[in-house]
Each structure stands twice: as structure tokens, then as C-alpha cells.
Design an enzyme around this catalytic site. Structure first.
Site, PDB file in Angstrom:
ATOM      1  N   ILE A 140       0.442  -0.246   2.827  1.00  8.06           N
ATOM      2  CA  ILE A 140       0.858  -0.117   1.436  1.00  8.06           C
ATOM      3  C   ILE A 140       0.229   1.172   0.933  1.00  8.06           C
ATOM      4  O   ILE A 140      -0.961   1.414   1.129  1.00  8.06           O
ATOM      5  CB  ILE A 140       0.430  -1.344   0.593  1.00  8.06           C
ATOM      6  CG1 ILE A 140       0.908  -1.204  -0.855  1.00  8.06           C
ATOM      7  CG2 ILE A 140      -1.069  -1.577   0.658  1.00  8.06           C
ATOM      8  CD1 ILE A 140       0.652  -2.457  -1.700  1.00  8.06           C
ATOM      9  N   SER A 141       1.018   2.040   0.344  1.00  5.69           N
ATOM     10  CA  SER A 141       0.555   3.371  -0.040  1.00  5.69           C
ATOM     11  C   SER A 141      -0.510   3.308  -1.129  1.00  5.69           C
ATOM     12  O   SER A 141      -0.581   2.356  -1.909  1.00  5.69           O
ATOM     13  CB  SER A 141       1.733   4.216  -0.529  1.00  5.69           C
ATOM     14  OG  SER A 141       2.698   4.365   0.483  1.00  5.69           O
ATOM     15  N   ALA A 142      -1.328   4.353  -1.196  1.00  9.64           N
ATOM     16  CA  ALA A 142      -2.352   4.457  -2.232  1.00  9.64           C
ATOM     17  C   ALA A 142      -1.684   4.484  -3.607  1.00  9.64           C
ATOM     18  O   ALA A 142      -0.644   5.123  -3.791  1.00  9.64           O
ATOM     19  CB  ALA A 142      -3.186   5.707  -2.017  1.00  9.64           C
TER      20      ALA A 142
END
Length: 260
Positions: A91-93
């Protein structure tokens, strides 16, 4: 994904918050045990200048990121960092997510294609931004992750706006095209032709373009008369977009062949 190496100028029209986490965002429930952590994250993003859109910040203040990560990572859900979600994906920052959504600028009533659904977090944010009247179609190539995204979107109340489909995201979803906005959460060597074709006149796509070890967040816009324009934003690092119009499954071998 690593943090972007470039920043953004803080929008002077953004109203300053009150001290600490007492800034009241609409739609928040005081009973949420992660509420304060989420508000701190949003305030940190606003102060950094990376995300200045009030609409995007409000959406990020409402969507419970901790419900889109595995239980063992919930304590880190509101840190500005990527987290594993299984099957070699992340899950992206939050900072990169917010930046992408700010560049994409989806509006209520619009139809959006979300390539790389992952755990469903960005699809939930898109649902917040296109409501009322909008629709989000999310594509995920890994069936187990697609089901995970559906479950997360169901328990957080977004399944009525978001449809998750298993497939090759580099091909898009022509059956629902054209799209006002297309967001791609995986890196491609160049803009996939089917995605450009499925973008509506006047539409916009945000996609990381580059090599597997470094990309530039790229904004692709289609003018009302059908011409395509590109502009660049910040350096990012995403997992490769695996598919017919992206990288192959053996992308490491493919990548090194290019540089031999």
C-alpha cells in the site's frame, strides 16, 4: 515505494488549522480510536506542502487507512510509509497517494479507472472524491488481492461506488470507457496505449513512468480535440505494472536486457 525526492509549494489559499489535532475535519467520528493518528498524518502532509488540496486532505481524514492494511501493520497505518499487503505488493505511502490524487483532481459525478487496486485504499479515497454521482472501476491482476480489496471496501462502506475487477490493468477496462480520470498505482516504461485511448477528451491520467528502480509521476491530459499532452511532477518508486502493455512477469530479466 520510497518517499518523493521533490516537494511542492504550499498553496497560500489553504486555510491554516488550529493548533495540534483539533482541526475539525467534516465527516469524522469521535469514537474512531485511530482518529487522532489520522488527523496527525493529514496535518503533517499539509504542512509538508506535498498535499495542499483541501478536498484530498478531507478525504484522507475520513478514510480509515488502518482497515486497508493487515492487522499486524495497523499500528503503522498513519505513518507516511508504504506497508506490505501480501503477494509482493504494498500500500503506497500516504504522501504519494495524496499527491497523486491532487494531480488527478477527480470531481463529483466523474467516472474513474483505478489501475492497481491493491488493498482498496486509493479506490476508497477516489470514491470519496467522486461522490455524489461518480463511479470507480478498480482493476487488480492478483485475484487474492482483488478479493481483499472487495472485503475492505465492503466493511468501510464503499462497495456501492467501487467495482473491483480482476484483470490486466495495462489493458484498462474498455467495457466501461471512456474515463474522466485514470490513476495507475504501478510503474510503466511508457504510457500504456489502451489507457490513453480509454481516456475521455478533457480527461487526465496520473501514472509513474520510468525504469523499475526510479520513475517520474507523469500527468497525461487529453485535450477536447483529442491531442495528448504530458507533464512531469516528482520522482517516485512504485512496483512494476505487470501486463501486456507494461512490464513482463520476468521484468527483472527484461530490464537488464535493455541495459546490456
Amino acid at each position: 515505494m520510497k518517499s518523493p525526492v521533490a516537494g511542492a509549494v504550499l498553496d497560500p489559499s489553504t486555510p491554516p488549522p488550529t493548533t495540534g489535532t483539533s482541526w475539525r475535519w467534516p465527516g469524522l467520528r469521535d469514537a474512531d480510536p485511530y482518529r487522532e493518528a489520522r488527523l496527525r498524518m493529514v496535518e503533517q502532509l499539509r504542512r509538508s506542502g506535498l498535499v495542499t488540496s483541501r478536498r484530498v486532505l478531507e478525504a484522507m481524514a475520513r478514510v480509515p487507512r488502518h482497515l486497508f492494511v493487515p492487522p499486524e501493520y495497523r499500528g503503522m497505518a498513519y505513518e507516511d510509509r508504504p506497508l506490505p499487503i501480501g503477494h509482493g505488493q504494498t500500500i503506497s505511502a500516504p504522501g504519494v497517494v495524496g499527491r497523486m490524487l491532487q494531480l488527478l483532481d477527480p470531481q463529483p459525478g466523474e467516472k474513474v479507472l483505478d489501475v492497481g487496486a491493491g488493498s482498496g485504499y486509493q479506490s476508497a479515497l477516489l470514491a470519496e472524491l467522486v461522490t455524489p454521482g461518480g463511479r470507480v472501476y478498480a482493476v487488480e491482476r492478483i485475484p487474492e488481492l482483488a478479493e481483499y480489496a472487495r472485503e475492505n471496501l465492503e466493511k468501510t462502506g464503499y462497495r456501492g461506488v467501487v467495482e473491483v475487477v480482476v484483470g490486466d490493468g495495462s489493458k484498462g477496462l474498455p467495457q466501461h470507457a471512456p474515463y474522466h480520470r485514470i490513476k495507475v498505482a504501478a510503474a510503466a516504461p511508457k504510457p500504456p496505449k489502451p489507457l490513453v485511448e480509454q481516456l475521455a477528451p478533457g480527461g487526465r491520467m496520473v501514472i509513474p513512468i520510468g525504469t523499475p528502480d526510479l520513475q517520474i509521476l507523469t500527468i497525461i491530459e487529453k485535450t477536447p480535440d483529442g491531442r495528448v499532452r504530458e507533464r512531469r511532477d516528482i520522482e517516485v518508486l512504485f512496483v512494476p505494472l505487470i501486463g501486456e502493455h507494461g512490464y513482463r512477469e520476468d521484468w527483472r530479466k527484461q530490464y537488464w536486457q535493455w541495459w546490456r
